[in-house]
Design an enzyme around this catalytic site. Structure first.
Site, PDB file in Angstrom:
ATOM      1  N   HIS B  74       0.825  -1.208   0.000  1.00 40.82           N
ATOM      2  CA  HIS B  74       0.000   0.000   0.000  1.00 40.82           C
ATOM      3  C   HIS B  74       0.863   1.264   0.000  1.00 40.82           C
ATOM      4  CE1 HIS B  74       0.713  -1.278   4.129  1.00 40.82           C
ATOM      5  NE2 HIS B  74       0.535  -0.049   4.531  1.00 40.82           N
ATOM      6  N   LEU B 122      -0.798  -8.387   2.546  1.00 41.01           N
ATOM      7  CA  LEU B 122       0.350  -8.216   3.451  1.00 41.01           C
ATOM      8  C   LEU B 122       0.969  -9.539   3.880  1.00 41.01           C
ATOM      9  CD1 LEU B 122      -1.066  -5.221   5.493  1.00 41.01           C
ATOM     10  CD2 LEU B 122       0.864  -5.188   3.900  1.00 41.01           C
ATOM     11  N   ASN B 181       5.858   1.686  12.189  1.00 36.33           N
ATOM     12  CA  ASN B 181       5.210   2.987  12.459  1.00 36.33           C
ATOM     13  C   ASN B 181       4.071   2.864  13.466  1.00 36.33           C
ATOM     14  OD1 ASN B 181       2.891   2.179  11.019  1.00 36.33           O
ATOM     15  ND2 ASN B 181       3.612   3.086   9.099  1.00 36.33           N
ATOM     16  N   HIS B 257      -4.901   6.332   8.131  1.00 38.93           N
ATOM     17  CA  HIS B 257      -4.473   5.248   7.228  1.00 38.93           C
ATOM     18  C   HIS B 257      -5.294   5.302   5.942  1.00 38.93           C
ATOM     19  CE1 HIS B 257      -2.840   1.217   6.222  1.00 38.93           C
ATOM     20  NE2 HIS B 257      -3.977   1.115   5.558  1.00 38.93           N
ATOM     21  N   SER B 346       5.693 -38.704  -0.793  1.00 42.89           N
ATOM     22  CA  SER B 346       4.326 -38.979  -1.269  1.00 42.89           C
ATOM     23  C   SER B 346       4.065 -38.340  -2.621  1.00 42.89           C
ATOM     24  CB  SER B 346       3.302 -38.435  -0.269  1.00 42.89           C
ATOM     25  OG  SER B 346       3.282 -39.208   0.903  1.00 42.89           O
ATOM     26  N   GLU B 368       3.380 -24.114   3.642  1.00 45.58           N
ATOM     27  CA  GLU B 368       2.987 -24.035   2.236  1.00 45.58           C
ATOM     28  C   GLU B 368       2.955 -22.607   1.718  1.00 45.58           C
ATOM     29  OE1 GLU B 368       1.352 -25.686   4.616  1.00 45.58           O
ATOM     30  OE2 GLU B 368       1.638 -27.793   4.076  1.00 45.58           O
ATOM     31  N   HIS B 417      -2.651 -36.471  -4.413  1.00 43.62           N
ATOM     32  CA  HIS B 417      -3.665 -36.980  -3.497  1.00 43.62           C
ATOM     33  C   HIS B 417      -5.013 -36.285  -3.698  1.00 43.62           C
ATOM     34  CE1 HIS B 417       0.010 -38.551  -1.846  1.00 43.62           C
ATOM     35  NE2 HIS B 417      -0.666 -39.354  -1.058  1.00 43.62           N
ATOM     36  N   ASP B 425      -7.256 -42.096   4.658  1.00 51.00           N
ATOM     37  CA  ASP B 425      -6.810 -40.941   5.439  1.00 51.00           C
ATOM     38  C   ASP B 425      -7.947 -39.959   5.740  1.00 51.00           C
ATOM     39  OD1 ASP B 425      -4.217 -41.503   6.179  1.00 51.00           O
ATOM     40  OD2 ASP B 425      -3.311 -40.603   4.397  1.00 51.00           O
ATOM     41  N   GLN B 429      -7.320 -34.914   4.205  1.00 47.23           N
ATOM     42  CA  GLN B 429      -6.202 -35.103   3.274  1.00 47.23           C
ATOM     43  C   GLN B 429      -6.654 -35.139   1.811  1.00 47.23           C
ATOM     44  OE1 GLN B 429      -3.165 -35.541   5.316  1.00 47.23           O
ATOM     45  NE2 GLN B 429      -4.797 -34.995   6.730  1.00 47.23           N
TER      46      GLN B 429
END
Lengths: 618, 618
Positions: B74, B122, B181, B257, B346, B368, B417, B425, B429
């Site tokens: 921003h 962000l 800030n 802001h 896997s 991830e 998968h 599972d 999963q």
């Protein structure tokens, strides 16, 4: 230290051994599962269930029960074994693990009465635990919340979001235990057995940090004692453990993750080793202690609100109407809580904070995963949480939302600033995939109102409809088009314009309803009539009315949405009318948009009245 | 400390003042934007662009240039102002900020040649910075990577994932600067000006941590010096700043802001204050220093692989074929890199690690978001990264994927998968919404092969197709049905069975191709012919062939997919044939599934041969 702790040690050791045996048997019988991940946690689970936690073992949902979240969900068998051990169901049931006709699934889900939130996507349990601990405060219960995490999952950022918030809210009723067995699925974890490295991180995040040998029962009990007497901040017990503990030929060995012992010789060798580990007991096996009764048992009734205070023609953004609605609702129903990700002045959830007060308004700061995770925890204990942020940033929490759907918890999500109509801030702030994301989950209710009255009515509806729900709101002010007494059923729609001469049905939602109405006026002026629908309920969807309208309008359906083409309103309508053999023409955003004025963008990306008029005329 | 640093201070102060003035003017002219978020960072940006960074200001993509990522997107106006100040474009352009015909968007996107990855969501910049620093190592470049974050965004877990990985990879060419800030959008940030609290966290995460006054130019220069001489770990400069610094009536005030100064009096008062802040200069304004030339300029050619080494009828899981394909590709093309989230055994990305080696295989552990963010950074600097994990866990990184789409970077995601066919599972999963998630982004290529040959061929295709791409693979072994010389074009499909008597076209993908083939055999035995399509390319999709086949088969199209109904193959096909007036019958998973054997689940959720036969017969 409790007086009974020392004398309990041998009994707890034996329980740990029994839990290990049960996990080996269950996973070998299933032919899949994660026995070694259970075995590292056996002493921790035994100590929690048979010494530390206060709960009614026949009533897992007792509001005073201490809570247990198995964040390392792949260790499900030990959770099931513990509940069998406390007598909640027969031990033989464990041998049905992972079968299609058993609720003892591969990873825990709330199909089981002792599971509050589904786990199995790592790094989510702690945020849920934060939510549960906040809920104890809300209902004035004394329960404590325990979260068992693996060490691998501590690499997930969501864990640190939750850690921050656990400290921020001074949750001394929250105790996390990390089963630091040093091995992940495919190799060593990031920090393996560097207990100091881990401790440094948790201490820096403000948690009371205790490092122990997780197989030393006395040390485990002492750590829980220390956690219970720690005030004003949460505790993490970093337990150094051995993966596969108890069976020498797998202990601490890589390559044994998610691998059961083969039935026959391999399983028998493992069991033989474990059987030898029983010790003489110096007191009978302990039973869980029931909790003191403190939480209220009264069931609040759904609030009935005064009609919306808007007049026809008022210009009100649906995001503002959302803020007003949750504030009104929150003032009447103590179960309603709100969560924000530092955008309360844009989503207008600040109205809730101002009118309901701080104690049911949880600031999550810019941490959307924790926000949704906390909401899941709160919802699982009876709150009705409304987490809200810009709709695009809910994508940050999609894995949590997925798990919320699996958990079927009552979280009521709200996303503002939908689509290109936000204007100059540009694509990073525009939600153009949120409908796809939410609609994909078959049990999430998806609402998309166009005016303030429908927004307020739908917020109330979604609050009391069981299961997860999502409401999409817009940034621009739009005119109020519904009277204060208009009612809105989830799964229905509104026909705003119709005549017997309609040549097409145009389906809008949110801001495109007004583009459709503009197109109606333009076309009307040239003698062409169209039907205009406000599809405020995207999932469930009113197939019957959509088919009916389309058939009355020469079979033509045109959808127009401030969303990408894939997975949104067009796909929803198309799926709804497919069995009637009808097709849908879709006006939607089809490329990555850019900054500009709202009206410029709505026009440029083909979802304005102009595009609708053109589509109708073609 | 560099000798010239001290004498540069006054010149840099004046540059900071000019940047502030430009930001005020640009946002006031635009009538929106975040001037106060720019003003807190003015000295930092001036010091970076005019003293610290080595870059060719006329060639932002020079491979030896130091990189700058504005994670606090921003603050875009100050990034644009800096590039105007170095002379890359005329200063007057800044007044076109946020206009629909300008690339100076509300938040930075790579439409601008000096932007590598889009920011504005962000907490994403640091992971991209980690990827860029890794890339410097890969290509043997000496460039350094600078990431400017806000303090609010440090609450995002993704920042801590990236922090972990920056340390883990000893990235001493990486320097983050936090513009502390103390004010977020809606109120104070989590830690406000508690610099010690922040420092404790970063130190605990292994970063060299420097706390400074971010408005003290000499301190800023010294911090960069110290960062540059720090070996073996990254540096964070925690810069205490004042939001709105330079304009007394907004300095450190909440409520400013995302609010420009109103044109007219308000803007003029701000500018008047700023103009007074120019100081006498003791040397002429510095220019950026160009980088030393070190990175190779040679453009590698796309690798040509030997044909897949599978024989018809071999049983190979597509996930395994994926691993084989990236390993083959990686051995021939040095741009190919792989990233894993602790599931390499896997997804079979371990084949890449084993055959290509550690230096282009990045273990992200269970993080991830950082995995995708690092891939974005790598891709933005010329690598062709294949991040892979279970498809369901890519949902964890959806906001990053969204930003990757906006960035149009060459990230090649793989998710294994897929669907209920993983079996025991259970739902946590199973990826059942990944197609919806990926398809929603209009520029993501979505591939879903059914056998090993098509997988290998498509991996090569996706590697060299510009922009983001996704390949979905399955857990069960499936027979190889294509010969080694079969070719696969993205945007096309394969007709596997056809005759002039076909009564319906059944569209499968992945494992459902084999259910369709089974249904074909069953129906054939009763004298009914169906056409069977392997829809390996879900986006783009071959509308022409789909329409053609449907028309030849009595207009009937039946899709069958191991995915939820919303947003998947059914919706894709339906959208593709809508303009031809055709409708689609969809077999898909329509409820939250449970654990069980793969074949039991495929059957129970209505996507097996049995369901296809029933649908054809109805």
């Amino acid at each position: 230290m409790r007086v009974q702790a020392t004398s309990r040690v041998s009994a707890l050791k034996n329980i740990a051994t029994r839990l290990r045996i049960d996990c080996v048997k269950a996973t070998s019988e299933a032919g899949s599962g994660h026995p070694t991940s259970c075995m590292s946690a056996a002493e921790i689970v035994a100590a929690l269930f048979f010494s530390e936690m206060r709960f009614d073992s026949r009533d897992p949902q007792n509001p005073d029960n201490d809570r247990f979240v198995l964040s390392k969900g792949h260790a499900a068998p030990i959770l099931y074994a513990a509940w069998a051990e406390v007598g909640f169901f027969p031990r033989e049931e464990l041998l049905n693990l992972r079968r299609i006709d058993s609720d003892l699934e591969g990873h825990p889900t709330p199909r089981l009465p002792f599971v509050d939130v589904a786990t199995g996507s790592l790094g989510q349990g702690l945020a849920a635990g934060v939510g549960m601990a906040l809920n104890a405060r809300r209902i004035g219960a004394a329960y404590r919340t325990y979260v068992l995490t693996g060490d691998g999952e501590i690499a997930e950022g969501s864990v640190w979001e939750a850690a921050n918030l656990g400290e921020r809210y001074h949750l001394d009723s929250l105790c996390a235990i990390a089963d630091v067995n040093a091995l992940g699925q495919s190799g060593p974890t990031m920090w393996q057995h560097e207990m100091d490295t881990l401790a440094r991180r948790w201490s820096a995040f403000g948690w009371h940090t205790i490092v122990i040998d997780g197989h030393d029962v006395q040390a485990v009990l002492d750590a829980f004692d220390e956690a219970r007497s720690t005030k004003n901040r949460p505790t993490i017990v970093l337990a150094r453990t051995i993966k596969g503990k108890g069976v020498s030929f797998v202990e601490g060995k890589n390559g044994w993750h998610g691998k059961p012992f083969k039935k026959g010789d391999e399983e028998q060798r493992a069991l033989a080793e474990l059987e030898k580990q029983f010790v003489a007991e110096d007191e009978p096996a302990p039973s869980p202690e029931p909790p003191p009764r403190r939480a209220s048992r009264s069931e609040p009734q759904p609030a009935v609100l005064d009609p919306p205070g808007y007049k026809l023609g008022d210009m009100v953004a649906t995001r503002e109407a959302f803020g007003e609605a949750i504030a009104k609702l929150g003032q009447k129903d103590p179960r309603i809580v709100a969560l924000d990700g530092d955008v309360k002045n844009s989503t207008f959830s600040e109205k809730f904070e101002q009118r309901v007060g701080d104690d049911r308004f949880y600031q999550s700061y810019i941490a959307e995963q924790a926000m949704i995770g906390m909401a899941m925890g709160l919802a699982s204990r009876g709150a009705i949480p409304f987490p809200s942020t810009f709709a695009c940033f809910l994508s940050r929490a999609y894995d949590f939302i997925r798990m919320a759907a699996i958990s079927h918890v009552n979280i009521k999500m709200a996303g503002s600033h939908a689509g290109v109509s936000i204007g100059e801030d540009g694509p990073s702030q525009m939600a153009l995939e949120d409908l796809a994301m939410m609609r994909a989950e078959p049990n999430i209710t998806v609402l998309y109102p166009c005016d303030a009255v429908s927004t307020e009515r739908l917020v109330v509806q979604m609050a009391y409809r069981p299961g997860p729900a999502y409401i999409r709101t817009s940034r621009p002010k739009t005119p109020v088009i519904y009277g204060p007494d208009e009612t809105f059923e989830i799964g229905s729609l509104k026909v705003l314009r119709q005549s017997t001469d309609d040549v097409a049905t145009v389906v809008g939602a949110g801001i495109t309803v007004f583009e459709a109405l503009k197109a109606y006026d333009e076309l009307k002026a040239t003698g062409i009539s169209i039907r205009v629908i406000d599809l405020y309920s995207v999932q469930p969807i009113d197939s019957v009315m959509l088919v009916h309208c389309a058939r009355e309008t020469r079979g033509r359906l045109i959808t127009v949405e401030d969303h990408y083409a894939g997975g949104g309103v067009g796909d929803a309508v198309s799926g709804a009318v497919a069995s009637a053999g009808l097709t849908v023409e879709r006006l939607a955003v089809r490329e990555i948009p850019r900054s500009g004025k709202p009206e410029e963008l709505v026009d440029r990306y083909g979802i304005s009245a102009k595009s609708i008029v053109r589509a109708v005329r073609t």
